[in-house]
Design a protein around this motif. Structure first.
Motif, PDB file in Angstrom:
ATOM      1  N   LEU A   1       2.901 -12.923  -5.555  1.00 22.51           N
ATOM      2  CA  LEU A   1       3.642 -12.118  -4.600  1.00 22.51           C
ATOM      3  C   LEU A   1       2.604 -11.271  -3.881  1.00 22.51           C
ATOM      4  CD1 LEU A   1       6.465 -10.730  -6.943  1.00 22.51           C
ATOM      5  CD2 LEU A   1       6.715 -12.529  -5.208  1.00 22.51           C
ATOM      6  N   SER A   2       2.868 -10.882  -2.657  1.00 29.19           N
ATOM      7  CA  SER A   2       1.943  -9.963  -1.986  1.00 29.19           C
ATOM      8  C   SER A   2       2.724  -8.781  -1.438  1.00 29.19           C
ATOM      9  CB  SER A   2       1.180 -10.670  -0.861  1.00 29.19           C
ATOM     10  OG  SER A   2       2.034 -10.994   0.209  1.00 29.19           O
ATOM     11  N   VAL A   3       2.047  -7.641  -1.452  1.00 27.78           N
ATOM     12  CA  VAL A   3       2.640  -6.397  -0.973  1.00 27.78           C
ATOM     13  C   VAL A   3       1.492  -5.528  -0.456  1.00 27.78           C
ATOM     14  CG1 VAL A   3       2.527  -5.310  -3.271  1.00 27.78           C
ATOM     15  CG2 VAL A   3       4.176  -4.474  -1.603  1.00 27.78           C
ATOM     16  N   PRO A   4       1.711  -4.759   0.611  1.00 23.43           N
ATOM     17  CA  PRO A   4       0.648  -3.860   1.062  1.00 23.43           C
ATOM     18  C   PRO A   4       0.165  -2.964  -0.087  1.00 23.43           C
ATOM     19  CG  PRO A   4       2.371  -3.960   2.709  1.00 23.43           C
ATOM     20  CD  PRO A   4       2.894  -4.698   1.489  1.00 23.43           C
ATOM     21  N   ALA A   5      -1.139  -2.791  -0.181  1.00 25.12           N
ATOM     22  CA  ALA A   5      -1.729  -1.978  -1.253  1.00 25.12           C
ATOM     23  C   ALA A   5      -1.251  -0.538  -1.150  1.00 25.12           C
ATOM     24  CB  ALA A   5      -3.246  -2.050  -1.183  1.00 25.12           C
ATOM     25  N   ASP A   6      -0.968   0.052  -2.288  1.00 27.57           N
ATOM     26  CA  ASP A   6      -0.520   1.431  -2.364  1.00 27.57           C
ATOM     27  C   ASP A   6      -1.538   2.208  -3.199  1.00 27.57           C
ATOM     28  OD1 ASP A   6       0.668   3.855  -3.130  1.00 27.57           O
ATOM     29  OD2 ASP A   6       2.676   2.978  -3.212  1.00 27.57           O
ATOM     30  N   PRO A   7      -2.205   3.194  -2.593  1.00 29.81           N
ATOM     31  CA  PRO A   7      -3.216   3.948  -3.346  1.00 29.81           C
ATOM     32  C   PRO A   7      -2.684   4.592  -4.626  1.00 29.81           C
ATOM     33  CG  PRO A   7      -3.383   4.439  -1.005  1.00 29.81           C
ATOM     34  CD  PRO A   7      -2.142   3.622  -1.195  1.00 29.81           C
ATOM     35  N   SER A   8      -1.399   4.922  -4.680  1.00 30.06           N
ATOM     36  CA  SER A   8      -0.870   5.548  -5.903  1.00 30.06           C
ATOM     37  C   SER A   8      -0.898   4.579  -7.081  1.00 30.06           C
ATOM     38  CB  SER A   8       0.545   6.091  -5.682  1.00 30.06           C
ATOM     39  OG  SER A   8       1.476   5.039  -5.559  1.00 30.06           O
ATOM     40  N   ILE A   9      -0.775   3.278  -6.822  1.00 33.65           N
ATOM     41  CA  ILE A   9      -0.889   2.294  -7.901  1.00 33.65           C
ATOM     42  C   ILE A   9      -2.332   2.279  -8.415  1.00 33.65           C
ATOM     43  CG2 ILE A   9      -0.735  -0.165  -8.518  1.00 33.65           C
ATOM     44  CD1 ILE A   9       2.034   0.968  -7.936  1.00 33.65           C
ATOM     45  N   LEU A  10      -3.288   2.356  -7.504  1.00 38.64           N
ATOM     46  CA  LEU A  10      -4.701   2.334  -7.885  1.00 38.64           C
ATOM     47  C   LEU A  10      -5.141   3.606  -8.593  1.00 38.64           C
ATOM     48  CD1 LEU A  10      -6.247   0.898  -4.622  1.00 38.64           C
ATOM     49  CD2 LEU A  10      -6.348  -0.175  -6.862  1.00 38.64           C
ATOM     50  N   PHE A  11      -4.745   4.747  -8.065  1.00 34.68           N
ATOM     51  CA  PHE A  11      -5.351   6.001  -8.485  1.00 34.68           C
ATOM     52  C   PHE A  11      -4.456   6.904  -9.333  1.00 34.68           C
ATOM     53  CE2 PHE A  11      -7.399   4.917  -4.316  1.00 34.68           C
ATOM     54  CZ  PHE A  11      -8.585   4.454  -4.865  1.00 34.68           C
ATOM     55  N   ALA A  12      -3.161   6.613  -9.411  1.00 33.95           N
ATOM     56  CA  ALA A  12      -2.270   7.503 -10.157  1.00 33.95           C
ATOM     57  C   ALA A  12      -1.368   6.766 -11.143  1.00 33.95           C
ATOM     58  CB  ALA A  12      -1.415   8.317  -9.180  1.00 33.95           C
ATOM     59  N   THR A  13      -1.606   5.477 -11.340  1.00 31.56           N
ATOM     60  CA  THR A  13      -0.784   4.680 -12.248  1.00 31.56           C
ATOM     61  C   THR A  13      -1.657   4.157 -13.372  1.00 31.56           C
ATOM     62  OG1 THR A  13       0.648   4.010 -10.414  1.00 31.56           O
ATOM     63  CG2 THR A  13       0.760   2.663 -12.409  1.00 31.56           C
ATOM     64  N   ASP A  14      -1.183   4.304 -14.601  1.00 31.74           N
ATOM     65  CA  ASP A  14      -1.907   3.801 -15.755  1.00 31.74           C
ATOM     66  C   ASP A  14      -2.158   2.296 -15.601  1.00 31.74           C
ATOM     67  OD1 ASP A  14      -1.530   2.665 -18.866  1.00 31.74           O
ATOM     68  OD2 ASP A  14      -2.733   4.493 -18.671  1.00 31.74           O
ATOM     69  N   VAL A  15      -3.320   1.860 -16.032  1.00 36.38           N
ATOM     70  CA  VAL A  15      -3.720   0.454 -15.889  1.00 36.38           C
ATOM     71  C   VAL A  15      -2.653  -0.483 -16.464  1.00 36.38           C
ATOM     72  CG1 VAL A  15      -5.423  -1.270 -16.648  1.00 36.38           C
ATOM     73  CG2 VAL A  15      -6.191   0.955 -15.817  1.00 36.38           C
ATOM     74  N   ALA A  16      -2.092  -0.143 -17.619  1.00 39.10           N
ATOM     75  CA  ALA A  16      -1.110  -1.004 -18.279  1.00 39.10           C
ATOM     76  C   ALA A  16       0.198  -1.127 -17.497  1.00 39.10           C
ATOM     77  CB  ALA A  16      -0.820  -0.476 -19.684  1.00 39.10           C
TER      78      ALA A  16
END
Length: 186
Positions: A147-162
């Motif tokens: 699936l593809s979705v525009p990147a969201d910085p909150s997923i990268l920088f504020a969401t636990d890796v798991a």
């Protein structure tokens, strides 16, 4: 007529039936995507190595209160090559702006700054990357591997890796844990 659409600055979310161990339940940040192929970094597969261990190996001093985070397995290509994924600027010797709020840097200067600069507290290191040749990613998308979705910085920088796989899919309203890994014919 050219119908090519770049997915740079998008997440590729592995479908449950994608069983390649490099990409099983992965979220990949696409850093480049053009008619010659694509390059991305897996952002949710932690290694056993911590950032402070890696920096120590590189003889970079880390303070006791350093904000620890795992080093990620960024993909199966050039696994000895490191990428720092961080907010914002191209103030480093070798950086690529992926999007307005996402930059990847490969130069040593950011590694030396990582333990000292508060604005890098949410930055993380990935070793290796994923690569696709011309048309390869498009074929995999057509086979419903991603699936593809525009990147969201909150997923990268504020969401636990798991939690990144589920949270990235939720950006497009999908509970990916409810999708069957089995396919069938009607």
């Amino acid at each position: 007529m050219n119908d090519f659409v770049s997915l740079k600055n998008h997440f590729l979310i592995a479908m449950p039936n994608l069983d390649d161990p490099n990409f099983f339940r992965s979220v990949t940040l696409l850093c480049e995507h053009n008619e010659e192929g694509a390059m991305g970094i897996v952002i949710n597969h932690p290694t056993e190595v911590t950032t402070s261990e890696l920096l120590d190996h590189l003889e970079i001093q880390v303070a006791p209160d350093f904000h620890e985070r795992p080093v990620l397995a960024g993909g199966p290509v050039q696994t000895d090559r490191g990428f720092v994924i961080h907010h914002g600027t191209n103030a480093w010797q070798s950086s690529l702006a992926v999007g307005e709020h996402i930059t990847i840097t490969t130069s040593q200067d950011i590694l030396e700054a990582l333990p000292q600069q508060a604005d890098l507290d949410d930055a993380f290191i990935a070793l290796g990357y994923a690569g696709w040749g011309p048309g390869q990613l498009e074929a995999e998308l057509a086979e419903n591997a991603w699936l593809s979705v525009p990147a969201d910085p909150s997923i990268l920088f504020a969401t636990d890796v798991a939690e990144r796989w589920q949270k990235a899919a939720a950006l497009i309203g999908i509970d990916i844990s409810q999708i069957s890994s089995l396919s069938g014919n009607a």
